[in-house]
Design a protein around this motif. Sequence first.
Motif, short mmCIF file in Angstrom:
data_model
loop_
_atom_site.label_atom_id
_atom_site.label_comp_id
_atom_site.label_asym_id
_atom_site.label_seq_id
_atom_site.Cartn_x
_atom_site.Cartn_y
_atom_site.Cartn_z
N HIS A 104 0.84 -1.20 0.00
CA HIS A 104 0.00 0.00 0.00
C HIS A 104 0.87 1.24 0.00
O HIS A 104 1.81 1.36 0.78
N TYR A 105 0.56 2.16 -0.91
CA TYR A 105 1.29 3.42 -1.00
C TYR A 105 0.33 4.57 -0.72
O TYR A 105 -0.77 4.61 -1.26
N GLY A 106 0.76 5.48 0.13
CA GLY A 106 -0.11 6.60 0.45
C GLY A 106 0.69 7.77 0.99
O GLY A 106 1.91 7.86 0.81
N GLY A 107 0.03 8.67 1.69
CA GLY A 107 0.71 9.80 2.30
C GLY A 107 1.35 10.71 1.28
O GLY A 107 0.74 11.10 0.27
N LYS A 108 2.61 11.05 1.52
CA LYS A 108 3.34 11.98 0.66
C LYS A 108 3.47 11.47 -0.76
O LYS A 108 3.56 12.27 -1.71
N VAL A 109 3.49 10.16 -0.94
CA VAL A 109 3.64 9.59 -2.29
C VAL A 109 2.51 10.07 -3.20
O VAL A 109 2.73 10.38 -4.38
N LEU A 110 1.30 10.17 -2.66
CA LEU A 110 0.15 10.55 -3.47
C LEU A 110 -0.10 12.06 -3.49
O LEU A 110 -0.94 12.52 -4.24
N GLU A 111 0.62 12.79 -2.66
CA GLU A 111 0.39 14.24 -2.60
C GLU A 111 1.09 14.98 -3.73
O GLU A 111 0.64 16.05 -4.15
N LEU A 112 2.18 14.44 -4.24
CA LEU A 112 2.92 15.09 -5.32
C LEU A 112 2.23 14.88 -6.66
O LEU A 112 1.61 13.84 -6.88
N PRO A 113 2.35 15.85 -7.58
CA PRO A 113 1.80 15.64 -8.93
C PRO A 113 2.62 14.61 -9.69
O PRO A 113 3.80 14.38 -9.38
N SER A 114 2.03 13.99 -10.69
CA SER A 114 2.69 12.90 -11.41
C SER A 114 3.96 13.34 -12.13
O SER A 114 4.85 12.54 -12.39
N HIS A 115 4.06 14.63 -12.46
CA HIS A 115 5.23 15.12 -13.20
C HIS A 115 6.34 15.64 -12.28
O HIS A 115 7.36 16.12 -12.76
N ALA A 116 6.17 15.52 -10.97
CA ALA A 116 7.14 16.09 -10.03
C ALA A 116 8.46 15.34 -10.04
O ALA A 116 9.53 15.93 -9.87
N THR A 117 8.42 14.04 -10.24
CA THR A 117 9.63 13.21 -10.27
C THR A 117 9.50 12.19 -11.40
O THR A 117 8.45 12.09 -12.05
N ALA A 118 10.55 11.40 -11.61
CA ALA A 118 10.50 10.36 -12.63
C ALA A 118 9.41 9.34 -12.30
O ALA A 118 8.75 8.80 -13.19
N TYR A 119 9.20 9.08 -11.00
CA TYR A 119 8.13 8.17 -10.57
C TYR A 119 6.79 8.87 -10.77
O TYR A 119 6.51 9.89 -10.13
N CYS A 120 5.99 8.33 -11.66
CA CYS A 120 4.76 9.05 -12.06
C CYS A 120 3.47 8.45 -11.52
O CYS A 120 2.40 9.00 -11.73
N HIS A 121 3.55 7.32 -10.82
CA HIS A 121 2.34 6.58 -10.47
C HIS A 121 1.66 7.13 -9.21
O HIS A 121 1.50 6.43 -8.21
N ARG A 122 1.27 8.38 -9.27
CA ARG A 122 0.63 9.03 -8.12
C ARG A 122 -0.86 8.70 -8.04
O ARG A 122 -1.54 9.14 -7.11
N ASP A 123 -1.37 7.98 -9.03
CA ASP A 123 -2.77 7.59 -9.03
C ASP A 123 -2.93 6.11 -8.68
O ASP A 123 -3.95 5.50 -8.98
N CYS A 124 -1.91 5.55 -8.04
CA CYS A 124 -1.95 4.14 -7.66
C CYS A 124 -1.63 4.02 -6.18
O CYS A 124 -0.61 4.53 -5.72
N SER A 125 -2.49 3.36 -5.42
CA SER A 125 -2.26 3.22 -3.98
C SER A 125 -1.86 1.80 -3.59
O SER A 125 -1.48 1.56 -2.44
N VAL A 126 -1.94 0.85 -4.54
CA VAL A 126 -1.59 -0.54 -4.23
C VAL A 126 -0.78 -1.13 -5.38
O VAL A 126 -1.13 -0.96 -6.55
N ILE A 127 0.31 -1.81 -5.04
CA ILE A 127 1.10 -2.56 -6.01
C ILE A 127 0.99 -4.03 -5.66
O ILE A 127 1.19 -4.43 -4.50
N LEU A 128 0.68 -4.85 -6.64
CA LEU A 128 0.51 -6.28 -6.46
C LEU A 128 1.68 -6.99 -7.12
O LEU A 128 1.94 -6.79 -8.31
N SER A 129 2.41 -7.82 -6.36
CA SER A 129 3.58 -8.51 -6.90
C SER A 129 3.45 -10.01 -6.68
O SER A 129 3.03 -10.46 -5.61
N PHE A 130 3.86 -10.76 -7.69
CA PHE A 130 3.87 -12.23 -7.64
C PHE A 130 5.33 -12.65 -7.69
O PHE A 130 6.01 -12.48 -8.69
N THR A 131 5.82 -13.22 -6.59
CA THR A 131 7.24 -13.42 -6.42
C THR A 131 7.59 -14.89 -6.23
O THR A 131 6.87 -15.62 -5.56
N GLY A 132 8.71 -15.28 -6.85
CA GLY A 132 9.25 -16.62 -6.62
C GLY A 132 10.64 -16.48 -6.04
O GLY A 132 11.44 -15.68 -6.52
#
Length: 228
Positions: A104-132
Motif C-alpha cells: 500500500h502506497y499513500g501519504g506523501k507519495v500521493l500528494e505530489l503531482p505525477s510530473h514532479a519526479t520520474a516516478y509518475c504513479h501518483r494515481d496508484c495506492s496498491v502494487i501487487l507482486s507475484f514473487t518466486g
Amino acid sequence: HMYSVPSPSDGKKYVSLLASYVGPPEEGYHLLHPLIHCAPCVVNQIAPKTYVEHQNSSNDMYSVKGVPTYWKSRNITMGAKIPPKLVVECIQASSDYSILVLEHYGGKVLELPSHATAYCHRDCSVILSFTGYGYHNEKERSELMDWISRSTSMFEPYYNGTSYMNYDCGSALESFAGNLPRLREIKSIYDPDNIFKCNTNISPVEDVQHATKCGDDETEKVIQSEAT
C-alpha cells in the motif's frame, strides 16, 4: 506490505503484515491495534524502531547471493476493490516458493503531482507482486512460473496498465508514462550514445525523433522494445 508466506515446517500458509507508523509510538499502537488483533497472531514483532532498522528488516533474506528469484508486478487501479476470495484463491494455489505481495502506497507519495519526479504513479495506492524465491530445480521453477502466470491473469481486471520499474522490467512507457519525453531529453544530454541501456531503457531524444519519421507503428515498436 502484506505477504503470503508458506511454512516449511507444517505446510500451512501464513499472512505476514509489515506495518509502519511514523509518529508517537502510543498513536501507532492505537491505530494498529485492530490490525494486530483481527486474526490469531503467530508472531508479533511490532515495536518502536528506527527508520534504518525498519528498512533493513528484510536484508538477511534478500542479500543472499546465488538464490534464484523471479517476479511480476502490476499497479492496481485507484479505488479498485479486489475480492478477498480472489486473494485467498491465489495464495492457496501457490507453491512453496511463491510469495504474493500487496503493498500500500499513500501519504506523501500521493500528494505530489505525477510530473514532479520520474516516478509518475501518483494515481496508484496498491502494487501487487507475484514473487518466486529460492526454487532448486527445473520442476520447481516450472511450477513457480506457472503460478505467477496464472495469478497475474487472475487480477487482470484490476490493473491500471502501468508497473513500478523497480519490480517489473516492463516497457519504458509503462514505467514512466507521461514523464517519458522529459526523461528522454535528459538522457540525450548525459548519455546521447545510449551506453546505459540495460533493463528498462530510456532512449535518447535523437533515437525517438528518427523513429517518429518511420510512422506511428514503428515508434510503438521502439517504445515496446526499450525493455530489451
